[in-house]
Structures are given as C-alpha cells and as structure tokens.
Design a protein around this motif. Structure first.
Motif, PDB file in Angstrom:
ATOM      1  N   LYS A   1      -6.364   7.925   2.052  1.00 30.16           N
ATOM      2  CA  LYS A   1      -6.316   6.470   2.161  1.00 30.16           C
ATOM      3  C   LYS A   1      -7.270   5.824   1.157  1.00 30.16           C
TER       4      LYS A   1
ATOM      5  N   VAL B   1       0.974  -2.633   5.675  1.00 29.02           N
ATOM      6  CA  VAL B   1       1.456  -1.922   4.488  1.00 29.02           C
ATOM      7  C   VAL B   1       2.501  -0.897   4.913  1.00 29.02           C
ATOM      8  N   THR B   2       3.613  -0.868   4.189  1.00 30.32           N
ATOM      9  CA  THR B   2       4.754  -0.019   4.531  1.00 30.32           C
ATOM     10  C   THR B   2       5.153   0.824   3.332  1.00 30.32           C
ATOM     11  N   GLY B   3       5.562   2.046   3.571  1.00 29.87           N
ATOM     12  CA  GLY B   3       6.007   2.910   2.478  1.00 29.87           C
ATOM     13  C   GLY B   3       7.392   2.542   1.990  1.00 29.87           C
TER      14      GLY B   3
ATOM     15  N   ASP C   1       6.561   7.010  -6.000  1.00 35.48           N
ATOM     16  CA  ASP C   1       5.923   6.788  -4.708  1.00 35.48           C
ATOM     17  C   ASP C   1       5.436   5.347  -4.667  1.00 35.48           C
ATOM     18  N   SER C   2       5.887   4.574  -3.698  1.00 30.71           N
ATOM     19  CA  SER C   2       5.510   3.161  -3.663  1.00 30.71           C
ATOM     20  C   SER C   2       5.277   2.698  -2.231  1.00 30.71           C
ATOM     21  N   ARG C   3       4.459   1.662  -2.109  1.00 32.34           N
ATOM     22  CA  ARG C   3       4.156   1.027  -0.830  1.00 32.34           C
ATOM     23  C   ARG C   3       4.130  -0.483  -1.060  1.00 32.34           C
ATOM     24  N   TYR C   4       4.383  -1.246  -0.005  1.00 29.45           N
ATOM     25  CA  TYR C   4       4.425  -2.693  -0.184  1.00 29.45           C
ATOM     26  C   TYR C   4       3.818  -3.408   1.008  1.00 29.45           C
ATOM     27  N   ARG C   5       3.497  -4.668   0.775  1.00 28.19           N
ATOM     28  CA  ARG C   5       2.958  -5.539   1.809  1.00 28.19           C
ATOM     29  C   ARG C   5       3.619  -6.905   1.665  1.00 28.19           C
TER      30      ARG C   5
END
Length: 205
Positions: free
Chosen positions: A34, A59-61, A79-83
């Motif tokens: 993290k 935050v979501t993958g 590989d990505s994550r978003y908010r």
C-alpha cells in the motif's frame, strides 16, 4: 469515455460522466504494498465548487466504466486503480492511476492518452446528435509533465456539458484526472483544475 450521469452528461453517446461517492478507507498500517502504491487526490484538492463540497469514493481497482469509451483500448495491458468524486449538485470528477513501472513505456502511454482525448472528441462530434468542441490548455511543468485538455458538448435535445481532462506522469506512473459539469467553456475552472492536476502528479510518489 463518458456516458451521461445525473451530472447532466451524455448517456449512450458517452460524453464524460463523472460521479459516485463515499470516503476512502485507511490502508493497513505498515503495509508495504500500500505504501508503494501511487497516491490519490483528496476531495479537498479538487477545484472548489461555489455552492457544494466534494466527497470522495473508495479507491477501486481497474478502469471506471466512464473512461472505457475513450481510453479502454489504451489501458488493457496495465495495472490501474481509480477514485471517483462528486458534489451534491451537477459536478463530478475522477482520477485514474496507471502503474506502468517502466518510464519509457509510461511516457508512450501518456502521449497515447493525450491523443485519445482529441480522437474521442472528434468521434463525438461525428455523431449527428452531438456537437463537440476541443480546446488545449497546454502543459504543466510538474515531474515528467502533464497536459490539460478541455471539451464542450451540446446535444440535439439541448443538454450542454463542459469537461476538463489532464494526463500527467511521474516516472513509471501515469495519472488521468477528469472533471465535468453542465455548462460551456466559460464555466470551466481551468486555473483551479491545473492546480489540481499539479497536486495529483506530485502526490503519486
């Protein structure tokens, strides 16, 4: 990218829709994975809304559905994550962080995403029910650089929406920030959005 949400953007015609909400939960103390993950904007770092405060979702993958229309093909291998952020009124925003790790590949991805914004606006403008106009708001001298785009849309049934999108990079990480609400270019908080973009890139690592 970009279907219509309650913020007044476009549904099946896929013009940037930016909403959803709640608060980001804290990461476990001492979690190395993290700690090394790219960091996200806080709600307070979005362009100030004149009559409503921002809230931030967890935050979501993955890649948000709202970005698939314009960016989906470019992001398949990463590989990505978003908010997601929202106000109680007609304004929403999202941040997507893409971990590439290789700086050269990240540079190429950022350049492709910048082009994707322009191509997406052209594709929307080709729809007989939509008029879309694009503006470049230039680059920002932060880390490995960021670029800010704007576009406005008008639907045949009268809906008008304005959007700001930025693509920035810090080493092997690329971030995309997008903001939207009902209105036109005159309603876009360009100066505040550039500040938000600079903060987003600086916070990545």
């Amino acid at each position: 990218m970009f279907k219509r949400t309650r913020a007044g953007t476009l549904a099946a015609l896929a013009v940037v829709g930016l909403t959803a909400g709640a608060a980001l939960s804290a990461a476990p103390a001492g979690a190395a994975t993290k700690a090394s993950a790219p960091k996200f904007l806080a709600a307070s770092e979005l362009p100030p809304h004149p009559s409503s405060s921002w809230t931030a979702a967890r935050v979501t993958g993955g890649v948000p559905e709202e970005m698939q229309y314009c960016f989906g093909d470019s992001l398949l291998a990463y590989d990505s994550r978003y908010r997601t952020f929202r106000t109680d009124l007609d304004t929403g925003a999202q941040q997507l962080n893409i971990t590439v790790r290789d700086s050269a590949k990240a540079k190429a991805l950022a350049a492709r995403l910048d082009k994707d914004v322009k191509r997406c606006v052209a594709r929307m403008d080709a729809d007989p029910d939509i008029k879309a106009a694009y503006k470049s708001y230039g680059s920002l001298p932060v880390e490995e650089g960021a670029r800010v785009h704007g576009f406005a849309t008008r639907a045949s049934w009268g809906a008008m929406d304005i959007h700001l999108v930025s693509v920035g990079r810090d080493g092997g990480t690329v971030t995309v920030v997008q903001w939207g609400q009902m209105g036109g270019f005159a309603d876009a908080p360009v100066k505040a959005f550039k500040k938000t973009t600079t903060t987003a890139v600086n916070k990545l690592h």
